[in-house]
Design an enzyme around this catalytic site. Structure first.
Site, PDB file in Angstrom:
ATOM      1  N   CYS A   1       0.841  -1.189   0.000  1.00  0.00           N
ATOM      2  CA  CYS A   1       0.000   0.000   0.000  1.00  0.00           C
ATOM      3  C   CYS A   1       0.889   1.257   0.000  1.00  0.00           C
ATOM      4  O   CYS A   1       1.771   1.388  -0.842  1.00  0.00           O
ATOM      5  CB  CYS A   1      -0.953  -0.051   1.195  1.00  0.00           C
ATOM      6  SG  CYS A   1      -2.182   1.258   1.239  1.00  0.00           S
ATOM      7  N   LEU A   2       0.696   2.176   0.945  1.00  0.00           N
ATOM      8  CA  LEU A   2       1.510   3.391   0.976  1.00  0.00           C
ATOM      9  C   LEU A   2       2.971   3.088   1.252  1.00  0.00           C
ATOM     10  O   LEU A   2       3.848   3.884   0.901  1.00  0.00           O
ATOM     11  CB  LEU A   2       0.971   4.364   2.035  1.00  0.00           C
ATOM     12  CG  LEU A   2      -0.403   4.964   1.742  1.00  0.00           C
ATOM     13  CD1 LEU A   2      -0.848   5.864   2.881  1.00  0.00           C
ATOM     14  CD2 LEU A   2      -0.395   5.737   0.434  1.00  0.00           C
TER      15      LEU A   2
END
Length: 406
Positions: free
Chosen positions: A137-138
């Site tokens: 993800c991030l």
């Protein structure tokens, strides 16, 4: 059930059944040691379970909005254990849960104190070897920023990059765009300025609305109208254990990466120098999920035309979290996968979906075969725990301290 949930929420307690899941007891139990820590991270090195290991290590970079142990849930579905049991030396970043005192931490601090220091420590423990990096993800967005900056050097220590549900181009970031515009960002920045961070409850609603049928209305129907509670499981327990985000770093992320899309458009600077995905020359393994509402797979897919290196793209069944935690033996799983070589022409996501066949089973096995192909053929004795001179008995046991912070 409604009254019980209301009462627990008002008292700051977790959902019903979460008491059965405890970090270090039946969650995040893969043995290891915290071999390095600073103000922002603890770095975990996992203990080997095989006599010989692949020479090149793996470093995980989780998102700063999640606790790392989604990759080390229960024993049967732990990605970390799966890799260690297959002969890999695995390292994991565990992020500190920021407080008001951390309000001025910047995105560059996360780059340097987070990924940068972790890479340095892994390289000290296993010198003169490439590091295979994994970003979720991030954490994947952050990892590609670091990789793009290191790519300007003559000899980057990153041997490969694997991305799980990670966006690098936010121009079509999906349904989350319904909740985030410049006025909303200004509102969030005012809120964060007052308290020094963005609290987990303040972003939880937006993510629930992205999957309102699954996360809101189905719960109203089953839990409150029919009185039928779904039993708590390890992934649900992890999902309720979120982290805060410091004011300055999250403001920079929202403005520069999410809203302005500076990274994919070559405007983002690391240490004053613009970075580009096109400079990354190591191989990529990129995973998208069919039902991902947070990082839609067609947005994740964009990295194929933003880089000039070989990209293996895999589309798995499931959503942002359940699609990634897809261990061997998990029922009703399938995926599609193909390799884009440097010389291959770009293929649109719809055409790719149409022309790529479905494979049954867990994609973890496909990824592990890919990791084998990128590693040195000859296996070696497992490295010692920590840097040279470390005394194993003095090191803190995994899962460490930061993951326990609320």
């Amino acid at each position: 059930n409604l009254l019980e949930d209301w009462g627990r929420s008002s008292r700051g307690e977790g959902p019903v059944g979460i008491e059965a899941f405890k970090i270090g007891e039946n969650l995040a139990t893969t043995p290891g040691k915290v071999v390095y820590s600073n103000h922002l991270i603890e770095l975990i090195q996992y203990s080997p379970t095989t006599d010989k290991v692949y020479a090149e290590p793996i470093l995980f970079v989780p998102a700063w909005i999640m606790k790392y142990y989604i990759m080390d849930l229960s024993e049967h579905n732990s990605m970390v254990k799966f890799l260690v049991d297959n002969g890999y030396t695995v390292f994991m970043i565990s992020w500190k849960n920021p407080t008001e005192e951390d309000r001025d931490l910047t995105l560059e601090n996360y780059i340097d104190l987070g990924v940068g220091h972790a890479l340095e420590q892994v390289s000290s423990i296993i010198p003169n070897k490439k590091i295979h990096t994994v970003g979720y993800c991030l954490g994947g967005t952050l990892l590609t920023l670091v990789a793009a900056a290191l790519a300007k050097e003559d000899n980057s220590i990153i041997g490969s990059i694997t991305l799980f549900a990670a966006q690098t181009d936010f121009s079509e970031a999906g349904e989350l765009m319904l909740f985030i515009d410049h006025s909303q960002v200004a509102y969030l920045e005012d809120m964060m300025w007052e308290q020094g961070y963005l609290d987990t409850k303040q972003m939880k609603g937006a993510f629930q609305l992205l999957r309102s049928n699954d996360l809101i209305w189905s719960r109203v129907l089953h839990d409150y109208l029919l009185g039928q509670r779904a039993p708590m499981n390890d992934l649900m327990a992890w999902n309720s254990d979120a982290t805060r985000m410091p004011y300055k770093m999250h403001s920079e992320y929202l403005e520069q990466l999410f809203m302005n899309n500076d990274f994919s458009e070559h405007r983002y600077k690391v240490h004053g120098k613009p970075v580009s995905l096109g400079d990354i020359d190591c191989p990529l393994f990129v995973v998208g999920a069919e039902k991902d509402h947070v990082a839609p797979w067609k947005s994740v897919y964009k990295i194929k035309h933003l880089t000039r290196t070989e990209v293996t793209f895999l589309l798995t069944s499931g959503g942002h979290n359940a699609g990634i935690i897809s261990e061997p033996g998990h029922p009703n799983r399938h995926y599609r996968v193909s390799l884009k070589k440097k010389s291959d022409k770009y293929l649109s996501p719809d055409k790719w979906l149409e022309s790529t066949g479905v494979k049954e089973g867990s994609w973890w096995l496909e990824w592990e075969r890919w990791l084998v192909s990128k590693n040195e053929a000859e296996k070696v004795a497992p490295p010692k725990m920590g840097i040279k001179g470390s005394v194993a008995k003095s090191l803190i046991d995994a899962p460490g301290h930061y993951v326990l912070e609320h």
